[in-house]
Write an enzyme that holds these catalytic residues in place. Structure first.
Site, mmCIF file in Angstrom:
data_model
loop_
_atom_site.group_PDB
_atom_site.id
_atom_site.type_symbol
_atom_site.label_atom_id
_atom_site.label_comp_id
_atom_site.label_asym_id
_atom_site.label_seq_id
_atom_site.Cartn_x
_atom_site.Cartn_y
_atom_site.Cartn_z
ATOM 1 N N CYS A 121 12.735 4.305 2.478
ATOM 2 C CA CYS A 121 12.716 3.528 1.234
ATOM 3 C C CYS A 121 12.803 4.399 -0.023
ATOM 4 C CB CYS A 121 11.467 2.652 1.173
ATOM 5 S SG CYS A 121 11.363 1.521 2.551
ATOM 6 N N HIS A 261 10.077 1.129 -6.340
ATOM 7 C CA HIS A 261 10.483 0.501 -5.076
ATOM 8 C C HIS A 261 9.632 -0.749 -4.870
ATOM 9 C CE1 HIS A 261 11.224 -0.399 -0.999
ATOM 10 N NE2 HIS A 261 10.118 0.161 -0.516
ATOM 11 N N ASN A 291 10.978 -6.628 0.501
ATOM 12 C CA ASN A 291 11.225 -5.186 0.510
ATOM 13 C C ASN A 291 12.631 -4.920 1.046
ATOM 14 O OD1 ASN A 291 11.371 -2.475 1.110
ATOM 15 N ND2 ASN A 291 9.301 -2.330 1.949
HETATM 16 O O1 UT7 Z 1 8.749 0.218 1.915
HETATM 17 C C1 UT7 Z 1 8.031 1.147 2.638
HETATM 18 C C2 UT7 Z 1 6.642 1.160 2.279
HETATM 19 N N1 UT7 Z 1 5.934 0.029 2.809
HETATM 20 C C3 UT7 Z 1 4.861 -0.373 2.183
HETATM 21 O O2 UT7 Z 1 4.565 0.160 1.139
HETATM 22 C C4 UT7 Z 1 3.984 -1.426 2.787
HETATM 23 C C5 UT7 Z 1 2.548 -1.022 2.563
HETATM 24 N N2 UT7 Z 1 1.561 -1.902 3.144
HETATM 25 C C6 UT7 Z 1 1.355 -3.152 2.702
HETATM 26 O O3 UT7 Z 1 2.049 -3.648 1.858
HETATM 27 C C7 UT7 Z 1 0.155 -3.902 3.230
HETATM 28 O O4 UT7 Z 1 -0.666 -3.008 3.945
HETATM 29 C C8 UT7 Z 1 0.524 -5.110 4.114
HETATM 30 C C9 UT7 Z 1 1.155 -6.204 3.291
HETATM 31 C C10 UT7 Z 1 1.481 -4.673 5.214
HETATM 32 C C11 UT7 Z 1 -0.737 -5.662 4.764
HETATM 33 O O5 UT7 Z 1 -1.654 -6.044 3.751
HETATM 34 P P1 UT7 Z 1 -3.181 -5.608 3.849
HETATM 35 O O6 UT7 Z 1 -3.875 -6.211 2.707
HETATM 36 O O7 UT7 Z 1 -3.200 -4.114 3.983
HETATM 37 O O8 UT7 Z 1 -3.643 -6.341 5.151
HETATM 38 P P2 UT7 Z 1 -4.297 -5.706 6.468
HETATM 39 O O9 UT7 Z 1 -3.233 -4.969 7.241
HETATM 40 O O10 UT7 Z 1 -5.531 -4.977 6.094
HETATM 41 O O11 UT7 Z 1 -4.685 -7.015 7.234
HETATM 42 C C12 UT7 Z 1 -5.708 -7.888 6.780
HETATM 43 C C13 UT7 Z 1 -5.761 -9.080 7.724
HETATM 44 C C14 UT7 Z 1 -5.795 -8.682 9.199
HETATM 45 O O12 UT7 Z 1 -6.612 -9.588 9.892
HETATM 46 P P3 UT7 Z 1 -8.100 -9.171 10.299
HETATM 47 O O13 UT7 Z 1 -7.965 -7.944 11.156
HETATM 48 O O14 UT7 Z 1 -8.811 -8.905 8.998
HETATM 49 O O15 UT7 Z 1 -8.577 -10.379 11.034
HETATM 50 C C15 UT7 Z 1 -4.357 -8.876 9.633
HETATM 51 O O16 UT7 Z 1 -4.252 -9.156 11.007
HETATM 52 O O17 UT7 Z 1 -4.580 -9.873 7.538
HETATM 53 C C16 UT7 Z 1 -3.971 -10.075 8.810
HETATM 54 N N3 UT7 Z 1 -2.539 -10.186 8.605
HETATM 55 C C17 UT7 Z 1 -1.938 -11.358 8.329
HETATM 56 N N4 UT7 Z 1 -2.434 -12.589 8.178
HETATM 57 C C18 UT7 Z 1 -1.558 -13.571 7.890
HETATM 58 C C19 UT7 Z 1 -1.597 -9.208 8.641
HETATM 59 N N5 UT7 Z 1 -0.391 -9.733 8.399
HETATM 60 C C20 UT7 Z 1 -0.572 -11.060 8.216
HETATM 61 C C21 UT7 Z 1 0.297 -12.110 7.918
HETATM 62 N N6 UT7 Z 1 -0.234 -13.353 7.750
HETATM 63 N N7 UT7 Z 1 1.618 -11.953 7.765
#
Ligand code: UT7
Length: 346
Positions: A121, A261, A291
């Site tokens: 990216c 980005h 993205n």
């Molecule tokens: O372009 C390259 C660079 N990429 C990035 O910069 C992406 C960077 N990362 C992110 O944007 C975020 O980390 C995400 C959007 C991918 C995830 O957001 P987060 O706030 O970090 O969520 P998390 O991974 O800590 O997950 C929190 C909860 C989890 O459930 P539990 O374990 O708390 O029960 C996940 O399983 O949210 C759950 N979860 C979802 N729930 C509903 C993860 N994805 C989803 C989803 N819908 N799509």
């Protein structure tokens, strides 16, 4: 200011911008029917409302070629005037030939070098840093730099952690000599391979060639440790932005637009807060496209230009980050007046 900068040679400026997104839209409600997610979760955790997805008849090089031709038209140039094509992509049509060669053919360009650049990216920031010196040294007069992605082809549509994030699209810029004091003023790039496992498509290369196991284990799809990439991005973005500004003797206060980005609205907000830049100067269109990796910066730049928001002398700060880990920033002083636009806003 550190040492000599490329703007002391022949200044290389952006003289044309173009973009292309597929027609088909996939919104959060469509995704609710595919995985255990909700429109509310996606909006609040990422800022994304919808993204564009290519249909079966298209590929990355189609989007690249269309964005490239639009950028050339915006610059008032014919395809045969291009001296070099660089395509930054993390979703190439094939390992080889390069997507740049395939797009070259689709644009009807015959006689110029063309190559792909892989920095995930951060590809557009890396690409601008690679492209500008070709113009600055006089090696090539007209360089077409394209960021193009068909990431939907590499998404595991059963993985809610990643499938809600990515979209398809392409953005392109044409670089040519511009007047002194304008164009690409500086770039600063970085990488940290110790974070290589945080964001990857494991199979399809020499390490894990495609076979039944790689397909059954979904190893041809994007895998990401979202939390770790998030933390890295929030730290890396302001740091690299300041390094690039310092290189050309500017500060955050000089910046008219930050075009980061588009990975997550919360990353953009947190990094902007750390940079102490006013939210009005921060460009975001992630709600519409998700993205789009290497395409996100030129896509956002094209929107600004099409809306008539850029004026000659504006200082633009591009910041990319992603798999590798890679990150990079570029400072550009906009060299075009609105009257130079082919298709002026009404
Ligand atoms: O372009 C390259 C660079 N990429 C990035 O910069 C992406 C960077 N990362 C992110 O944007 C975020 O980390 C995400 C959007 C991918 C995830 O957001 P987060 O706030 O970090 O969520 P998390 O991974 O800590 O997950 C929190 C909860 C989890 O459930 P539990 O374990 O708390 O029960 C996940 O399983 O949210 C759950 N979860 C979802 N729930 C509903 C993860 N994805 C989803 C989803 N819908 N799509």
């Amino acid at each position: 200011m550190e040492g000599r900068t490329i703007s002391e040679l022949i200044p290389a400026g952006i003289v044309g911008v173009g973009s292309c997104v597929p027609e088909k839209t996939l919104d959060n409600h469509d995704l609710e029917k595919m995985v255990d997610t909700s429109d509310d979760w996606i909006r609040t955790r990422t800022g994304i409302i919808e993204r564009r997805i290519i249909d079966d008849s298209m590929s990355t090089s189609d989007l690249a070629a269309q964005a490239g031709l639009k950028a050339l038209a915006d610059a008032g140039l014919e395809p045969e005037e291009v001296d070099l094509i660089i395509v930054a992509t993390a979703s190439p049509d094939m390992i080889f030939p390069s997507t740049a060669c395939l797009a070259q053919r689709k644009m009807g360009i015959k006689d110029c070098p063309a190559f792909d650049l892989l920095a995930a990216c951060a590809g557009f920031s890396y690409g601008l840093s690679v492209a500008a010196p070709y113009v600055a040294t006089g090696d090539y007069k007209t360089v077409l730099l394209i960021g193009a992605e068909a990431l939907s082809r590499f998404v595991d549509w059963s993985d809610r952690n990643t499938c809600v994030l990515f979209g398809d699209g392409a953005g392109a810029v044409v670089l040519q000599p511009v007047e002194k004091g304008y164009g690409v003023l500086s770039s600063h790039l970085a990488a940290d391979g110790s974070g290589a496992d945080l964001l990857k498509i494991p199979a399809g290369g020499a390490m894990i060639p495609g076979d039944e196991n790689s397909v059954a284990n979904r190893l041809h799809s994007i895998q990401m440790n979202g939390n770790e990439v998030f933390k890295f991005a929030v730290r890396a973005l302001p740091k690299v932005a300041k390094r690039a500004l310092h290189k050309c003797g500017l500060t955050v206060a000089d910046v008219n637009y930050l075009i980061p980005h588009q990975a997550n609205q919360r990353i953009i907000d947190a990094a902007a807060q750390r940079l102490k830049i006013s939210p009005q100067k921060v460009v975001s269109n992630i709600s519409k496209y998700g993205n789009t990796s290497t395409a996100s910066i030129p896509l956002a730049l094209d929107e600004l230009w099409q809306m008539g928001k850029l004026k000659k002398g504006d200082v633009l700060l591009f910041v990319g980050f992603g798999g590798g880990l890679t990150w990079g920033a570029n400072v550009v002083r906009w060299s075009r007046s609105l009257s130079s636009r082919r298709d002026k806003p009404t």
